[in-house]
Design an enzyme around this catalytic site. Structure first.
Site, PDB file in Angstrom:
ATOM      1  N   ASP A   1      -6.218  -4.003  -0.088  1.00 51.67           N
ATOM      2  CA  ASP A   1      -5.938  -3.594   1.298  1.00 51.67           C
ATOM      3  C   ASP A   1      -7.213  -3.687   2.144  1.00 51.67           C
ATOM      4  O   ASP A   1      -7.470  -2.857   3.012  1.00 51.67           O
ATOM      5  CB  ASP A   1      -5.348  -2.182   1.349  1.00 51.67           C
TER       6      ASP A   1
ATOM      7  N   HIS B   1       0.798  -1.242   0.000  1.00 49.69           N
ATOM      8  CA  HIS B   1       0.000   0.000   0.000  1.00 49.69           C
ATOM      9  C   HIS B   1       0.832   1.294   0.000  1.00 49.69           C
ATOM     10  O   HIS B   1       0.727   2.120   0.920  1.00 49.69           O
ATOM     11  CB  HIS B   1      -1.001   0.018   1.158  1.00 49.69           C
TER      12      HIS B   1
END
Length: 244
Positions: free
Chosen positions: A169, A95
């Site tokens: 995510d 991320h």
């Protein structure tokens, strides 16, 4: 690590909590290299987070909220790139949320360091401007939504191939947990249900990224990085597709 590796485990991760002690990380990376495994890292220097809940910038100032500086992510990303160079461990960065972080990854790849990286749909589609008030805890995630400049930089990094993967995510929480204020609620948002609609609406329909590049970043490239077999859709192969 050795015992898990013998049972077929090929991927190790800090699971969303950055390794603060670099001696520990060097030891782990050396073992990862020895086992020919892959390390997935969350880069966050906790000493720079300082109780922040959203990106440190114009929005945190306007709402009177503590902010998380981008350097909290970037300082550790730079350190971990250097340690990947030092140890030769195959390393994947989770991320990535800043343009500068993406540029560091690009430079490291060009230098020949064995790394790969991902970003998430929310960092490609939204910025801190999405947050309107301190009650919007559904927009609280870690790393936080960054600036519009960061968003555009990540889109370019994806298009150029410097960011390899789009990962959801996915970090769901109960309605009760997220009903609290942005200061009190946990970090994390859902991703599985929203990934393709977001990417299609905000990147494909606006002609920022073509559809097949999005699909490749969600499917083929993750499979290659993780060392998974990827089956083309053709007669005789296992069925491995989803129809939207």
């Amino acid at each position: 690590f050795s015992a898990l590796s013998k049972e077929g485990v090929a991927i190790f991760t800090d699971d969303g909590k950055g390794v603060q002690d670099q001696a520990v990380l060097i030891s782990a990376m050396r073992k990862i290299k020895e086992l020919n495994a892959l390390l997935l890292l969350h880069t966050e220097d906790e000493s720079l987070v300082n109780g922040g809940v959203i990106h440190a910038g114009k929005k945190s100032e306007a709402l009177g909220l503590k902010g998380i500086v981008p350097e909290a992510e970037e300082v550790m990303l730079l350190r971990d790139i250097a340690l990947a160079k030092m140890t030769g461990a195959k390393t994947h960065f989770c991320h990535v949320s800043t343009e500068f972080g993406a540029k560091m990854i690009a430079a490291a790849k060009q230098y020949g360091i064995k790394i790969s990286a991902e970003t998430a749909p929310h960092y490609l589609c939204f910025s801190e401007d999405l947050i309107k008030n301190s009650g919007e805890s559904n927009k609280k995630m870690n790393p936080p939504l960054r600036t519009e400049k960061d968003r555009k930089g990540l889109v370019q990094a994806l298009k150029s191939g410097m960011i390899d993967v789009i990962a959801t995510d996915h970090a769901p929480h109960s309605e009760e947990e997220k009903s609290k204020s942005i200061t009190e609620s946990p970090f994390g948002i859902i991703g599985l249900e929203t990934t393709l609609p977001l990417l299609y609406t905000f990147l494909v329909k606006t002609r920022q990224v073509d559809f097949y590049s999005i699909i490749e970043a969600l499917t083929l490239k993750p499979a290659q990085i993780l060392g998974l077999e990827f089956y083309p859709i053709q007669e005789g192969n296992d069925l491995n597709f989803v129809i939207f």
